[in-house]
Design a protein around this motif. Sequence first.
Motif, PDB file in Angstrom:
ATOM      1  N   TYR A 171       0.833  -1.185   0.000  1.00 22.09           N
ATOM      2  CA  TYR A 171       0.000   0.000   0.000  1.00 22.09           C
ATOM      3  C   TYR A 171       0.875   1.245   0.000  1.00 22.09           C
ATOM      4  CZ  TYR A 171      -4.167   2.518   0.248  1.00 22.09           C
ATOM      5  OH  TYR A 171      -5.184   3.349  -0.117  1.00 22.09           O
TER       6      TYR A 171
ATOM      7  N   GLY B 185      -9.746   1.630   7.835  1.00 18.52           N
ATOM      8  CA  GLY B 185      -8.932   2.342   6.836  1.00 18.52           C
ATOM      9  C   GLY B 185      -9.343   3.807   6.799  1.00 18.52           C
TER      10      GLY B 185
ATOM     11  N   HIS C  24     -14.443   3.441   3.225  1.00 19.14           N
ATOM     12  CA  HIS C  24     -14.513   4.215   1.989  1.00 19.14           C
ATOM     13  C   HIS C  24     -13.153   4.170   1.300  1.00 19.14           C
ATOM     14  CE1 HIS C  24     -16.016   7.277  -0.744  1.00 19.14           C
ATOM     15  NE2 HIS C  24     -14.852   7.881  -0.620  1.00 19.14           N
ATOM     16  N   GLY C  25     -13.155   3.770   0.029  1.00 18.34           N
ATOM     17  CA  GLY C  25     -11.891   3.758  -0.711  1.00 18.34           C
ATOM     18  C   GLY C  25     -10.928   2.696  -0.225  1.00 18.34           C
TER      19      GLY C  25
ATOM     20  N   PHE D 240      -6.204  -4.437   9.561  1.00 15.20           N
ATOM     21  CA  PHE D 240      -7.528  -5.022   9.808  1.00 15.20           C
ATOM     22  C   PHE D 240      -7.400  -6.290  10.670  1.00 15.20           C
ATOM     23  CE2 PHE D 240      -7.963  -3.197   5.370  1.00 15.20           C
ATOM     24  CZ  PHE D 240      -8.364  -1.957   5.843  1.00 15.20           C
TER      25      PHE D 240
ATOM     26  N   HIS E 139     -16.129  12.600   3.485  1.00 22.89           N
ATOM     27  CA  HIS E 139     -16.996  11.844   2.580  1.00 22.89           C
ATOM     28  C   HIS E 139     -18.375  11.773   3.219  1.00 22.89           C
ATOM     29  CE1 HIS E 139     -13.395  10.885   0.427  1.00 22.89           C
ATOM     30  NE2 HIS E 139     -12.854  10.464   1.547  1.00 22.89           N
TER      31      HIS E 139
ATOM     32  N   ASP F 253      -6.308   2.746  10.977  1.00 24.01           N
ATOM     33  CA  ASP F 253      -5.588   2.792   9.702  1.00 24.01           C
ATOM     34  C   ASP F 253      -4.171   2.349  10.025  1.00 24.01           C
ATOM     35  OD1 ASP F 253      -5.975   4.477   6.789  1.00 24.01           O
ATOM     36  OD2 ASP F 253      -3.959   3.824   7.377  1.00 24.01           O
ATOM     37  N   PHE F 254      -3.649   1.388   9.248  1.00 24.09           N
ATOM     38  CA  PHE F 254      -2.344   0.843   9.655  1.00 24.09           C
ATOM     39  C   PHE F 254      -1.199   1.822   9.448  1.00 24.09           C
ATOM     40  CE2 PHE F 254      -1.448  -1.951   5.581  1.00 24.09           C
ATOM     41  CZ  PHE F 254      -1.406  -0.802   4.796  1.00 24.09           C
TER      42      PHE F 254
ATOM     43  N   TYR G 183      -2.170  11.792   3.105  1.00 22.55           N
ATOM     44  CA  TYR G 183      -3.477  11.703   2.460  1.00 22.55           C
ATOM     45  C   TYR G 183      -4.211  13.027   2.635  1.00 22.55           C
ATOM     46  CZ  TYR G 183      -7.280   9.292   0.306  1.00 22.55           C
ATOM     47  OH  TYR G 183      -8.253   8.906  -0.594  1.00 22.55           O
TER      48      TYR G 183
HETATM   49  C1  SAM Z   1      -7.481   5.112  -0.412  1.00 27.62           C
HETATM   50  S1  SAM Z   1      -7.161   5.346   1.309  1.00 27.62           S
HETATM   51  C2  SAM Z   1      -8.745   5.794   1.893  1.00 27.62           C
HETATM   52  C3  SAM Z   1      -8.668   6.530   3.192  1.00 27.62           C
HETATM   53  C4  SAM Z   1     -10.012   7.040   3.714  1.00 27.62           C
HETATM   54  N1  SAM Z   1     -10.930   5.948   3.970  1.00 27.62           N
HETATM   55  C5  SAM Z   1     -10.595   8.029   2.762  1.00 27.62           C
HETATM   56  O1  SAM Z   1     -11.473   7.631   1.990  1.00 27.62           O
HETATM   57  O2  SAM Z   1     -10.184   9.189   2.750  1.00 27.62           O
HETATM   58  C6  SAM Z   1      -6.966   3.692   1.933  1.00 27.62           C
HETATM   59  C7  SAM Z   1      -6.504   3.652   3.387  1.00 27.62           C
HETATM   60  O3  SAM Z   1      -6.488   2.288   3.826  1.00 27.62           O
HETATM   61  C8  SAM Z   1      -5.354   2.078   4.658  1.00 27.62           C
HETATM   62  N2  SAM Z   1      -5.068   0.620   4.610  1.00 27.62           N
HETATM   63  C9  SAM Z   1      -4.723  -0.108   3.520  1.00 27.62           C
HETATM   64  N3  SAM Z   1      -4.554  -1.406   3.867  1.00 27.62           N
HETATM   65  C10 SAM Z   1      -4.826  -1.499   5.195  1.00 27.62           C
HETATM   66  C11 SAM Z   1      -4.829  -2.591   6.135  1.00 27.62           C
HETATM   67  N4  SAM Z   1      -4.524  -3.832   5.750  1.00 27.62           N
HETATM   68  N5  SAM Z   1      -5.148  -2.318   7.422  1.00 27.62           N
HETATM   69  C12 SAM Z   1      -5.472  -1.043   7.811  1.00 27.62           C
HETATM   70  N6  SAM Z   1      -5.466   0.015   6.973  1.00 27.62           N
HETATM   71  C13 SAM Z   1      -5.155  -0.208   5.668  1.00 27.62           C
HETATM   72  C14 SAM Z   1      -4.288   2.958   4.037  1.00 27.62           C
HETATM   73  O4  SAM Z   1      -3.262   3.308   4.920  1.00 27.62           O
HETATM   74  C15 SAM Z   1      -5.098   4.176   3.577  1.00 27.62           C
HETATM   75  O5  SAM Z   1      -5.123   5.192   4.530  1.00 27.62           O
END
Ligand code: SAM
Length: 504
Positions: A8, A51, A119-120, A102, A19, A74-75, A14
């Motif tokens: 990732y 996330g 989301h996302g 997660f 949203h 969020d990791f 970010y």
């Molecule tokens: C595209 S961003 C979306 C962030 C937020 N939900 C938004 O829409 O603004 C995806 C997020 O998921 C987190 N993420 C990805 N894989 C993850 C995991 N396995 N465990 C926890 N968080 C994760 C990333 O660090 C990132 O902040």
Amino acid sequence: MSDWTRGYVADVDYISEFHRELSPTHLSFALLTQGLRAPTANRRFRYCELGCGAGFSANVVAASHPDAEFWATDFNPNFAASGRRLAENAGLDNIHFFDKSFAEFAQLDLPQFDVITLHGIYSWVMAEHRQEIVAFIRDRLNNGGIVYVSYNCLPGLAQVQPLRRLMTEAAERAEGTLDRRIDAALSFAQRLAEHGAGFFAEHAAAKAHLASMPPMSRRYLAHEYFNFIWTPLYHVDVARQMHAAKLSFAASADMAQQLDRLCLSPEQSAVMAEAPDLAFREMLRDYILNQRFRRDVFARGIERLRPAEARETLKATRLALSVPRGRVTVGAEFPQGLFPFDSGAPRSFLDALGEGPKSLGDLMSAAELSDSAFAPALEMAMALVSSRQVQPARSRADAEAAAPSAHRLNAAILNRSRFDDHMPVLASPLTGGGIDIDRWHRLMLLARVLGRTDTIEFVRDTLRAEADANPVSERPLPNPEVLAAHKMFLDAELMPVLRQHGIA
Ligand SMILES: C[S@@+](CC[C@H](N)C(=O)[O-])C[C@H]1O[C@@H](n2cnc3c(N)ncnc32)[C@H](O)[C@@H]1O
């Protein structure tokens, strides 16, 4: 790249967007339009965001629901820390941030949730992580609870898939920071397109998509396209995965997806009606609309209201303008044509909303619509919400209860606006969500809070101090006349909206 990222993108900040689909009021309205009652009708619900990015949306929602409790993970430790800092600055004690993946989060001693949102996330993580998410939902969602999940979908992104692959491979072979590698990948793909590569010649949508990318922020592009994982999904597959956690599709948080008359021709509706099950029906909708992104709400045993109760509840639901009355667009474009807002009943709705939040029943009275016109009245309300100029609102009592914590969060956001433009939204006690306010207006609101009467000078001094501290930025200072025009707009048009939302 360190281990925890699992491919990732983690080395780019970010954007702190809000949203609106994450707002319980919005989700509850989406469900209600389908005759379903959300589990958030009671103020004391438990909400979890997986996330959560920099935690901005989670903070906005937590600040405007002081009686509910929020968990967000969020990791990326920078994101979780930034969410926690904002909550601390605002004195919010009903939100808990974690920097857990997660799988790690699932191991914690957590309560059962009424709402889980992501989301996302779902199409940006590996299949293995999607399974972890589903297992989390299976184990942690209350009976009667809902899940909001958005994802890139097929068939709309079918042509973008090879374009993304080309760009990620080119970026991997380029030098420098991720921003530079993204620039290199974009120009590489553009050269191929210009030189008549057969893929672009045959796939006009991919070429158009590529052409739309250069002006987009590199941060957005990094998170959207340059992750190791980018897997657009079919709705039927997501529905099947959710089914494993005992959830069924309940509604779309994208209001336009529920406006069949405005989106589908009669012939298309007839084809959809032949679908023997809901998942296939939604899939057909995605083919008809060539859908690229879905905002689905799934439920685990939701309460279906009797038709008369659903109508009564919808008529009692309040709506509010989120932009000044004078700035509402003349209409909104839907696949079946323009839905006008500048004449007839929609215009009466908007004029009435210009005076303050109103229930759908009151709007119908203002437009002299009888009960037999309930269906078109609801369609109007949904079209306005879909246009993002009107939002579902809460009861007066709920809005009043949320005002103190929302004000504290807004004070922290306004103060932060002195140093950057990362938080472009203020929390609305009225809607339980957020309202977009650009930076100059936020600084003008801050000047008010600080009791400064020299608003224009305050904004210029703040921006000058920022430019002095950051000589690389070449943004010129806005001239006083331009700022004065913005201040007039704020005082005359925006302030009434902010007052209605309980923000100012
Ligand atoms: C595209 S961003 C979306 C962030 C937020 N939900 C938004 O829409 O603004 C995806 C997020 O998921 C987190 N993420 C990805 N894989 C993850 C995991 N396995 N465990 C926890 N968080 C994760 C990333 O660090 C990132 O902040």
